[in-house]
Design a protein around this motif. Structure first.
Motif, PDB file in Angstrom:
ATOM      1  N   ALA B 106       0.827  -1.204   0.000  1.00 48.55           N
ATOM      2  CA  ALA B 106       0.000   0.000   0.000  1.00 48.55           C
ATOM      3  C   ALA B 106       0.867   1.262   0.000  1.00 48.55           C
ATOM      4  O   ALA B 106       0.550   2.251  -0.665  1.00 48.55           O
ATOM      5  N   ALA B 107       1.948   1.216   0.742  1.00 49.94           N
ATOM      6  CA  ALA B 107       2.804   2.408   0.830  1.00 49.94           C
ATOM      7  C   ALA B 107       3.414   2.736  -0.525  1.00 49.94           C
ATOM      8  O   ALA B 107       3.492   3.909  -0.924  1.00 49.94           O
ATOM      9  N   ALA B 108       3.849   1.696  -1.230  1.00 47.24           N
ATOM     10  CA  ALA B 108       4.425   1.922  -2.561  1.00 47.24           C
ATOM     11  C   ALA B 108       3.388   2.480  -3.520  1.00 47.24           C
ATOM     12  O   ALA B 108       3.696   3.346  -4.359  1.00 47.24           O
ATOM     13  N   ARG B 114       1.575   9.802  -5.516  1.00 50.55           N
ATOM     14  CA  ARG B 114       2.088  11.156  -5.253  1.00 50.55           C
ATOM     15  C   ARG B 114       3.095  11.557  -6.328  1.00 50.55           C
ATOM     16  O   ARG B 114       3.035  12.650  -6.863  1.00 50.55           O
ATOM     17  N   GLU B 115       4.008  10.650  -6.599  1.00 52.52           N
ATOM     18  CA  GLU B 115       5.104  10.993  -7.516  1.00 52.52           C
ATOM     19  C   GLU B 115       4.618  11.204  -8.946  1.00 52.52           C
ATOM     20  O   GLU B 115       5.094  12.087  -9.652  1.00 52.52           O
ATOM     21  N   GLN B 116       3.661  10.371  -9.363  1.00 50.26           N
ATOM     22  CA  GLN B 116       3.241  10.445 -10.772  1.00 50.26           C
ATOM     23  C   GLN B 116       1.997  11.310 -10.974  1.00 50.26           C
ATOM     24  O   GLN B 116       1.478  11.397 -12.075  1.00 50.26           O
ATOM     25  N   HIS B 117       1.499  11.929  -9.898  1.00 49.98           N
ATOM     26  CA  HIS B 117       0.282  12.748  -9.967  1.00 49.98           C
ATOM     27  C   HIS B 117      -0.861  11.970 -10.627  1.00 49.98           C
ATOM     28  O   HIS B 117      -1.490  12.416 -11.588  1.00 49.98           O
ATOM     29  N   VAL B 118      -1.083  10.792 -10.080  1.00 47.79           N
ATOM     30  CA  VAL B 118      -2.131   9.931 -10.614  1.00 47.79           C
ATOM     31  C   VAL B 118      -3.501  10.536 -10.296  1.00 47.79           C
ATOM     32  O   VAL B 118      -3.755  10.962  -9.169  1.00 47.79           O
ATOM     33  N   ALA B 119      -4.373  10.563 -11.292  1.00 46.24           N
ATOM     34  CA  ALA B 119      -5.716  11.115 -11.068  1.00 46.24           C
ATOM     35  C   ALA B 119      -6.701  10.042 -10.611  1.00 46.24           C
ATOM     36  O   ALA B 119      -7.583  10.293  -9.787  1.00 46.24           O
ATOM     37  N   ALA B 133      -5.802  -1.652   3.844  1.00 45.74           N
ATOM     38  CA  ALA B 133      -4.452  -1.073   3.948  1.00 45.74           C
ATOM     39  C   ALA B 133      -4.241   0.012   2.884  1.00 45.74           C
ATOM     40  O   ALA B 133      -3.633   1.060   3.152  1.00 45.74           O
ATOM     41  N   ILE B 134      -4.765  -0.237   1.691  1.00 42.76           N
ATOM     42  CA  ILE B 134      -4.651   0.760   0.620  1.00 42.76           C
ATOM     43  C   ILE B 134      -5.408   2.029   1.016  1.00 42.76           C
ATOM     44  O   ILE B 134      -4.911   3.149   0.846  1.00 42.76           O
ATOM     45  N   ALA B 135      -6.608   1.843   1.554  1.00 42.67           N
ATOM     46  CA  ALA B 135      -7.401   3.005   1.971  1.00 42.67           C
ATOM     47  C   ALA B 135      -6.662   3.816   3.020  1.00 42.67           C
ATOM     48  O   ALA B 135      -6.647   5.055   2.991  1.00 42.67           O
ATOM     49  N   GLN B 136      -6.043   3.095   3.941  1.00 48.75           N
ATOM     50  CA  GLN B 136      -5.286   3.780   5.007  1.00 48.75           C
ATOM     51  C   GLN B 136      -4.104   4.551   4.407  1.00 48.75           C
ATOM     52  O   GLN B 136      -3.871   5.716   4.755  1.00 48.75           O
ATOM     53  N   ALA B 137      -3.388   3.910   3.495  1.00 50.47           N
ATOM     54  CA  ALA B 137      -2.191   4.539   2.925  1.00 50.47           C
ATOM     55  C   ALA B 137      -2.530   5.747   2.052  1.00 50.47           C
ATOM     56  O   ALA B 137      -1.727   6.679   1.922  1.00 50.47           O
ATOM     57  N   LEU B 138      -3.717   5.734   1.451  1.00 48.26           N
ATOM     58  CA  LEU B 138      -4.081   6.814   0.530  1.00 48.26           C
ATOM     59  C   LEU B 138      -4.763   7.992   1.232  1.00 48.26           C
ATOM     60  O   LEU B 138      -5.140   8.951   0.578  1.00 48.26           O
ATOM     61  N   ARG B 139      -4.914   7.912   2.528  1.00 51.20           N
ATOM     62  CA  ARG B 139      -5.473   9.057   3.244  1.00 51.20           C
ATOM     63  C   ARG B 139      -4.531  10.250   3.077  1.00 51.20           C
ATOM     64  O   ARG B 139      -3.341  10.153   3.334  1.00 51.20           O
TER      65      ARG B 139
END
Lengths: 730, 196
Positions: B106-108, B114-119, B133-139
């Protein structure tokens, strides 16, 4: 113009431009929301290609009836859903098993063998006679139905025999959509009717009644710590009456003596009022289990019915509740999806069915018994079928992006068929004799290939073929080619060429050993266009069908009956539908018109019983506040020639006038957010007769002025449905 | 004969139960029910109703399609959605491009966003176990997450798709949307089922 006036004008202009800009922006968003609403109104179907796709992309004209429509219009059966909410297909109720037809073709007395009924991927047409039912006898709890796909036109390319007029594909709800406990009680009544369809009595003695208690459950269980979805319902449907008035029709035996129709009709006369011989009993259980890629379903049902008039073949005692037909089914199916690699999946499907049929005819007149007997006898006509099969299906996605996919499958089926006719003494039940005893074990196989290609998003090609070999009738090849093009947003144009077939059923193929029957076939060419705009949809299609080698009973020069591939049917026509929602209102309008002629060695004729024009219209309103949801639907059917209209010899050709059926349903919960809800429904039909000649007077001699008597229609039914739903989740 | 049949039946039943117990496919609850083309059409339209989408996309919408390593179905749906998205003239009114990423952790994934400015992040099937875990990491990460399976929004994606009455339904997780700076207009929220 003054300076002040100029300034005011500029302000007004600026304000107007601002307002226009805001309005335009709002309009743009409203239009965009309409685009999303249009996408959310697209039905996802799987009946036409065994692949999930939107109805607009499917390689067949597909009309979807949703559970929401079913509920708000108080629909009780597949037949009612087809008649009030469907497109291209229609049914008729001769107070016996409901008959289904469509696009100008309805073959009277065919027991639904020209339409394939599929529930959750399982074909319900039984292996002995090929019958499928669309009234309560279908054994499908209506509350479990998520949606019904009417796949119009030949569908044998993936389904094999019987899919000639189309495929009625019923998809039941998943557990999440039928969450919790559901208890249903439905009670209804119909007044007694006299001649001409007049209402004659609402006395309890003559009142027709029905009741249906049901209990269902849906939810997720844990099995070995894994989620398993289960949906199930058990119900019992019973109806008795209404009472009808018949005849009187004089009837004599070949030797001139008066025929006897039992104690309720005088010797030599058929007729009177029926109070006992119109009833149906249908206990049903259906369950579906879904565990990841494994799905299983089981269906057990019995359909026992007593018909208030004799059919053209047998003349049971008048108003005798002991003369009945009974169908029983047990169906089991398991399906497992195995993903072998990216782009390669295998569906393994196994199924097993057992079915039996009994037609019991007590005969008070010993002269009507085949085996000489001093007293009354009972005839039993028995058919049994047990079959099981294995259908592996490969799904190949060549470029791993859905653009070029192949479906390759095989269906291997083993069946055991037994049939016999028995005659017993009515008083002692002693066996007097058996005839037409028959038993055979057969292997029927089919293999199919379907290729889908979507070079661009708006263009879909679908080509396929299936080859079936059945000991009853031999081989049959069923190809289909379809092109679907979406030239603009929300629009679709389809061109479809498809073949289908029906193998002779056991009764036809085994009637005589020297018949050499071939399968019936149909070829269809159709073009349709659909346009979705917002929450509205309009569709229009034209079709041309060629039916060949239609099987019908013939008589040899020596008077012996036999079956032969004797008739052709040609027809063409159009169908159209316009439906959608506007706020709290829902509406729909559909119509089908066809020109149909059957060609026999004797000449070219219109097809009896089949209407050339039929359709439906509906409107519903989700009223705010305390007002109930209201839904009004009507179905209409044009004039029809009666089943004996061509061969009965009647001086006045029997036919029924145009008919309109109305249905009004009001529904609501008892109080806000209550688990209890109610629905009150009324059903009224304008005509008094259906196109079926009843009684022993089926044929008359040339010049005989005796008119045909047509079966009555149950004109008025009112019923209430009480429902309790306890869902564990809001 | 009877005892043999009984023994055989019991053995068969045990084998079936064992198969049910060990077969990972029986545990799967994240089946895709809405065809990829229809999902793509909805994504393309709905994105325009996210007030922050055009700022987030900065002129060109990058869609990251995330698959589970070694999962054939995940890769297949990813391929289908990628093709369907590529055929759209625009997403949220913007030009767009699609990139596929095999999920590591999730962290990766958050770092990549963030790095690629994904929409938009589209999560292919068989990632449901990692969704919380993904939801937590994307907060705090400005991105619209879309799940392929009905329960995904409940488990932490902003948007997911379901099917009822044969028609597609959109499900939105408003709490997660707020965490990821996704702000759908009221007009489109009326077309969605809201969870959490």
């Amino acid at each position: 113009m003054s300076h002040k006036g100029y300034t005011l004008g500029c302000r007004q202009l600026a304000a107007s431009l601002l307002l226009l800009g805001v309005s335009s922006a709002a309009l743009v968003h409203a239009q965009d929301t309409d685009d999303i609403a249009a996408l959310l109104e697209q039905s996802v179907v799987s009946g036409a290609s065994k692949t999930a796709e939107t109805a607009g992309d499917a390689p067949a004209t597909t009309h979807v009836i949703t559970s929401d429509q079913i509920r708000r219009h108080g629909i009780r059966t597949l037949a009612e859903a087809i008649d009030y909410l469907g497109r291209g297909l229609m049914t008729q109720d001769p107070l016996h098993a409901v008959e289904i037809g469509g696009r100008g073709v309805l073959l009277a007395g065919d027991f639904g063998i020209h339409v394939l009924l599929v529930v959750d991927g399982h074909a319900l047409n039984e292996a002995w006679g090929g019958a499928s039912y669309y009234e309560q006898g279908a054994g499908i709890p209506i509350e479990l139905v998520d949606h019904i796909e009417l796949v119009l036109g030949p569908g044998s390319v993936l389904y094999g025999s019987s899919a000639m007029l189309g495929v009625v594909h019923v998809v039941t709800k998943r557990a999440k959509d039928y969450d919790g406990v559901h208890a249903i009680l439905e009670l209804g009544a119909s007044p007694a009717q006299g001649k001409g369809g007049r209402f004659s009595s609402v006395s309890p003695k003559y009142l027709g009644t029905f009741e249906r208690p049901a209990i269902g459950w849906g939810g997720t269980l844990r099995l070995f710590g894994k989620p398993v979805e289960l949906t199930a319902q058990a119900e019992y449907y019973h109806h008795h009456g209404a009472s009808f008035e018949w005849g009187p029709q004089p009837a004599l035996n070949p030797d001139g003596s008066p025929m006897s129709f039992g104690p309720k009709s005088p010797p030599g006369v058929w007729g009177g009022r029926t109070t006992s011989a119109y009833s149906t009993d249908v206990p049903t259980f259906y369950a579906k289990l879904q565990a990841g890629d494994l799905s299983m379903n089981v269906r057990a049902t019995q359909y026992r019915r007593v018909t208030p008039y004799s059919n053209p073949l047998y003349f049971p005692d008048f108003d005798d509740p002991n003369s009945f037909e009974r169908d029983r089914w047990l169906t089991l199916e398991a399906q497992y999806l195995l993903t072998l690699s990216t782009g390669v999946a295998l569906t393994l499907r196994a199924y097993a069915d057992t079915y039996d049929y009994l037609y019991r005819v007590p005969l008070s007149d010993p002269a009507a018994c085949t085996v000489p007997n001093p007293g009354p006898c009972v005839k039993d006509y028995i058919g049994k079928a047990t079959w099981g099969g294995w259908e592996p299906r490969f799904h190949l996605d060549w470029f791993r992006n859905g653009s070029f996919t192949t479906l390759l499958g095989a269906d291997v089926r083993v069946r055991r068929i037994d049939a016999s006719s028995e005659e017993r003494d009515l008083a002692s039940d002693a066996l007097l004799g058996s005839s037409n005893v028959f038993g055979v074990t057969q292997l029927a196989v089919g293999a199919y290939l379907q290729q889908r290609w979507s070079p661009i998003a708006a263009l879909h090609f679908n080509a396929g073929a299936r080859y079936d070999y059945d000991p009853r009738g031999g081989g049959a090849l069923s190809p289909r080619v379809a092109i679907v093009w979406g030239p603009w947003v929300g629009g679709a144009l389809k061109l479809i060429l498809a073949d289908a077939f029906r193998s002779p059923n056991t009764y036809e193929s085994e009637f005589r050993p020297d018949q050499n029957l071939k399968p019936e076939t149909v070829r269809s060419l159709e073009a349709t266009t659909e346009q979705q705009f917002g929450r509205h949809r309009v569709a229009f299609g034209v079709f041309r069908n060629w039916w060949r080698d239609m099987i019908s009973a013939q008589t040899r020069a020596d008077g012996e009956p036999f079956y032969a591939n004797a008739a052709q049917i040609k027809n063409y026509g159009f169908d159209a539908v316009f439906e959608g929602t506007m706020g709290d209102f829902g509406y729909g309008l559909g119509a089908t018109e066809a020109f149909t002629r059957t060609q026999t060695p004797a000449g070219e004729f219109p097809l009896p019983v089949a209407p050339s024009l039929f359709g439906n219209a509906r409107i519903s309103w989700d009223a705010p506040g305390v007002l109930p949801t209201s839904a009004l639907a009507l179905r209409f059917v044009g004039s029809r020639l009666a089943d004996r209209g061509l061969d009965g010899g009647f001086l006045v050709t029997p036919r029924t006038p145009p008919e309109v059926g109305f249905r009004l349903a009001l529904s609501d919960s008892f109080w806000k957010e209550s688990s209890w809800s109610w629905r009150a429904t009324g059903d009224f039909v304008t005509s008094s007769n259906s196109p079926y000649v009843v009684g022993p007077t089926q044929y008359v001699d040339p010049g005989d002025p005796t008119p045909a008597e047509l079966a009555p229609v149950n004109r008025l039914t009112v019923f209430v449905t009480l429902r309790y739903e306890a869902s564990p989740t809001p | 004969m009877f005892s043999w049949s009984r023994r055989a039946g019991a053995t068969l039943a045990r084998a079936l139960l064992f198969w049910l117990a060990i077969n990972p496919a029986i545990a799967r609850a994240d089946q895709v029910v809405v065809p990829a083309e229809l999902q793509a059409d909805l994504i393309g339209k709905v994105a325009a109703f996210d007030r922050n989408f055009s700022v987030r996309a900065a002129g060109r919408a990058l869609v990251l399609i995330v698959t589970r390593a070694g999962s054939a179905e995940s890769e297949l749906i990813a391929g289908q959605i990628a093709r369907a998205l590529r055929q759209l003239p625009s997403i949220g009114g913007l030009p767009h491009s699609e990139v596929t990423l095999v999920f590591e952790n999730a962290a990766a994934l958050a770092a990549a966003c963030r790095e690629q400015h994904v929409a938009i992040v589209y999560l292919a099937p068989e990632l449901n176990a990692t969704l919380p875990a993904i939801a937590q990491a994307l907060r705090g990460v400005d991105v619209l997450t879309v799940g392929s399976s009905p329960d995904d929004a409940q488990m932490g994606t902003v948007l997911s798709f379901d099917l009822r009455d044969s028609k597609p339904r959109m499900i939105v997780n408003l709490a997660q949307a707020k965490q990821q700076n996704v702000a759908f207009r009221a007009a489109v929220l009326t077309l969605m089922r809201v969870v959490q």
